[in-house]
Scaffold this motif. Structure first.
Motif, short mmCIF file in Angstrom:
data_model
loop_
_atom_site.label_atom_id
_atom_site.label_comp_id
_atom_site.label_asym_id
_atom_site.label_seq_id
_atom_site.Cartn_x
_atom_site.Cartn_y
_atom_site.Cartn_z
N CYS A 219 1.11 -1.40 0.03
CA CYS A 219 0.04 0.04 0.03
C CYS A 219 1.02 1.18 -0.07
O CYS A 219 1.90 1.24 0.57
CB CYS A 219 -0.88 -0.02 1.20
SG CYS A 219 -1.91 1.47 1.44
N CYS B 80 -1.02 -0.89 -4.40
CA CYS B 80 -2.47 -0.61 -4.19
C CYS B 80 -2.34 0.73 -3.63
O CYS B 80 -1.83 0.94 -2.38
CB CYS B 80 -3.05 -1.62 -3.38
SG CYS B 80 -2.50 -2.36 -2.04
N GLY C 32 -2.79 -1.30 -8.73
CA GLY C 32 -4.27 -1.22 -8.18
C GLY C 32 -4.65 -0.54 -6.96
O GLY C 32 -4.00 0.36 -6.91
N THR D 98 -5.84 0.80 -2.93
CA THR D 98 -6.48 0.22 -1.60
C THR D 98 -7.83 0.86 -1.33
O THR D 98 -8.14 2.16 -1.62
CB THR D 98 -5.51 0.90 -0.68
OG1 THR D 98 -4.39 0.29 -0.68
CG2 THR D 98 -6.19 0.53 0.74
N HIS E 20 -7.08 -4.50 -4.53
CA HIS E 20 -6.12 -5.68 -3.83
C HIS E 20 -6.16 -5.51 -2.28
O HIS E 20 -5.63 -6.39 -1.58
CB HIS E 20 -4.32 -5.28 -4.35
CG HIS E 20 -4.17 -5.35 -5.82
ND1 HIS E 20 -4.86 -6.43 -6.44
CD2 HIS E 20 -3.43 -4.54 -6.62
CE1 HIS E 20 -4.36 -6.14 -7.69
NE2 HIS E 20 -3.75 -4.98 -7.81
#
Length: 406
Positions: A113, A243, A279, A281, A307
Motif C-alpha cells: 500500500c 495499491c 491497483g 486500496t 488488492h
C-alpha cells in the motif's frame, strides 16, 4: 466458506489488523485475540526515500511470525517528496523504491500500500471527539481547518478559497480558543506520517508548501503517472501488487492538490500503467467523506483492481466536516459495499483468479472501554477496532450465507 451457483467455494476476506511495530502499545499478543490472522505494518523507523534492507524486513517478519501471525500487507512504503514534485533526484529515489520492492518480494511480501498525498498524510482537527456514549472518535472540522489555514498558517491564497461566511465562522471559532487550544490544533494538523511522532513546525510546513507553488492536480497526476510507469513493470515481474490509498480527506486542503479522491482519479491511476500489479486500496472512510462518491458502484466498476480493503465509516456533515462513526453506521451503506465486494470475489472465483481472499482491516476504531488506558496511535485502539472487525466479520458471513448457501 460459502458457495457460488457453480458450487465453488468463496473464501472469506483475510482479516488483518494494523500494527505499528515493537513500540506499538497494542501488542501482537493482543491482536491474536481479535480473530485477525494477518498483520498490516511497515518499517516506520526508516525514512521515506531510504531502501529497506533484507535484514530489517526479515527481522520484522520474524517477530510477526513468532506470534503465529503473518505479515499480509506492507502499509506503507512511503514515497519521497522528490518523486511527487518531479525533483532532480526523483529517478534516484524511484530506483531506491524499486530496490525496496525487490527485497520485499524476496521475503515473500506481495501487497504494498502507498499514497500520493503531498506533505501530509490523513488530516484531522480533533483526535478526541466525544460521542454521546463517551467513545472517542477522530474528527475533521471544516471550520477549524479554515481557522488554521486563514489565521494561524496565514496562507495568503486562503482568503480567495473560503467564502466570507466561512471566514467569519473561522474567525469566531479561533477567537474561542485558548493559546493551548491553538497549539493543540496546530500540532494535530501538522502531524507527520502514521507510526511516527513527527510534527512539522509552521516554518517547515511553509517550505513544503512553497515546493508545490506551481504544482496543481494536473501536474501532480502527471508526476504520479511517471512514478507508476517506472515501478509497475518491475512490480509485475516480482509478483508485487501495488495499491494506492485514496486521499484523506478526499479534497484539496491547505493549498495542496489531491489526485486520488474520486472514481475518475482511481480509474486514471489504473489506466496510467495497466497491469495486474497496479491497483487500489479501497478505503471506505477516505472515499466516503466525499458525498459525490458512489462507493458500492465504485466497487462494482473498479473491483478487479482492488488488492486491499480499509473498511470504516464516517458521518458526514453539511459543511464538509465529518467524524469517524461506527463501522456499520455513518453515511456509507456498508451492507451495500460489502455485498459488492463479495460479488467481486465471486467473479474472481469463477474466472480462476487466485486472489479471492482480499486482505481487509477495520480502520480507525473508536476508543472505548479500556482503550482509554493506553496511549495508542490515533484511530488505532485495540478494543474499538476489535468491535469493528467483529461487526464486519458478521456482516460478511450474513451476506454470503444469504447469497450462496442452500
Amino acid at each position: 466458506m460459502s458457495y457460488t451457483d457453480n458450487n465453488e467455494m468463496i473464501a472469506d476476506l483475510e482479516q488483518t489488523f494494523r500494527w505499528f511495530g515493537p513500540n506499538d502499545p497494542v501488542s501482537l499478543a493482543d491482536i491474536t485475540q481479535t480473530g485477525a490472522t494477518g498483520i498490516v505494518t511497515a518499517l516506520h523507523h526508516i525514512p521515506a526515500g531510504k531502501e529497506w534492507s533484507m535484514d530489517e524486513i526479515n527481522k520484522r517478519k520474524g517477530i510477526i511470525e513468532a506470534s503465529g501471525l503473518r505479515w499480509s500487507v506492507v502499509e506503507s512504503v512511503n514515497i519521497h517528496e522528490s518523486i511527487r514534485i518531479a525533483g532532480s533526484e526523483r529517478d534516484t529515489y524511484i530506483e531506491k523504491y524499486i530496490n525496496t520492492l525487490r527485497n520485499l518480494a524476496q521475503a515473500g511480501l506481495r501487497i504494498v500500500c502507498y499514497n500520493f498525498m503531498p506533505v501530509l498524510d490523513w488530516t484531522r482537527t480533533d483526535l478526541d471527539h466525544r460521542l454521546p456514549n463517551n467513545a472517542s472518535a477522530l474528527r475533521y472540522d471544516a471550520i477549524a481547518l479554515a481557522a488554521f489555514d486563514l489565521y494561524l498558517l496565514q496562507r495568503p491564497e486562503a482568503f480567495d478559497e473560503f467564502t466570507e461566511e466561512q471566514q467569519r465562522k473561522a474567525k469566531q471559532y479561533l477567537d474561542g480558543l485558548s493559546d493551548d487550544d491553538k497549539t493543540k490544533l496546530i500540532n494535530i494538523i501538522m502531524a507527520g506520517l502514521p507510526g511516527t511522532d513527527e510534527v512539522f513546525t509552521m516554518d517547515e510546513f511553509k517550505v513544503h508548501l512553497k515546493r508545490y507553488e506551481h504544482i496543481d492536480a494536473t501536474v501532480l497526476k502527471q508526476n504520479m503517472a511517471y512514478f507508476l510507469r517506472a515501478i509497475i513493470p518491475e512490480a509485475e515481474r516480482l509478483g508485487v501488487k501495488m495499491c494506492v490509498h485514496p486521499d484523506d480527506p478526499p479534497f484539496p486542503i491547505l493549498g495542496l492538490p489531491r489526485v486520488v479522491s474520486t472514481e475518475r482519479d482511481l480509474a486514471d491511476v489504473v489506466n496510467a500503467c495497466p497491469s495486474p500489479s497496479n491497483g487500489i486500496t479501497f478505503c471506505t472512510g477516505s472515499l466516503g467523506a466525499n458525498p459525490k462518491n458512489d462507493l458500492p458502484g465504485m466497487v462494482a466498476r473498479l473491483g478487479a483492481h482492488i488488492h486491499f480493503l480499509h473498511l470504516r465509516n464516517v458521518q458526514r456533515e453539511p459543511d464538509g466536516s465529518f467524524y469517524e462513526a461506527d463501522h456499520l453506521g455513518g453515511s456509507t451503506d456498508m451492507y451495500a459495499v460489502m455485498k459488492r465486494i463479495i460479488l467481486e470475489q465471486q467473479k474472481r472465483a469463477e474466472s480462476g483468479r487466485e486472489d479471492i481472499s482480499i486482505p481487509m482491516r477495520p480502520d480507525h476504531g473508536h476508543k472505548i472501554l479500556d482503550d482509554h488506558r493506553y496511549d495508542t496511535y490515533p484511530g488505532y485502539s485495540v478494543i474499538g477496532r476489535l468491535k469493528g472487525l467483529a461487526e464486519l466479520r458478521g456482516l460478511e458471513m450474513g451476506i454470503k450465507r444469504t447469497l450462496f448457501d442452500r
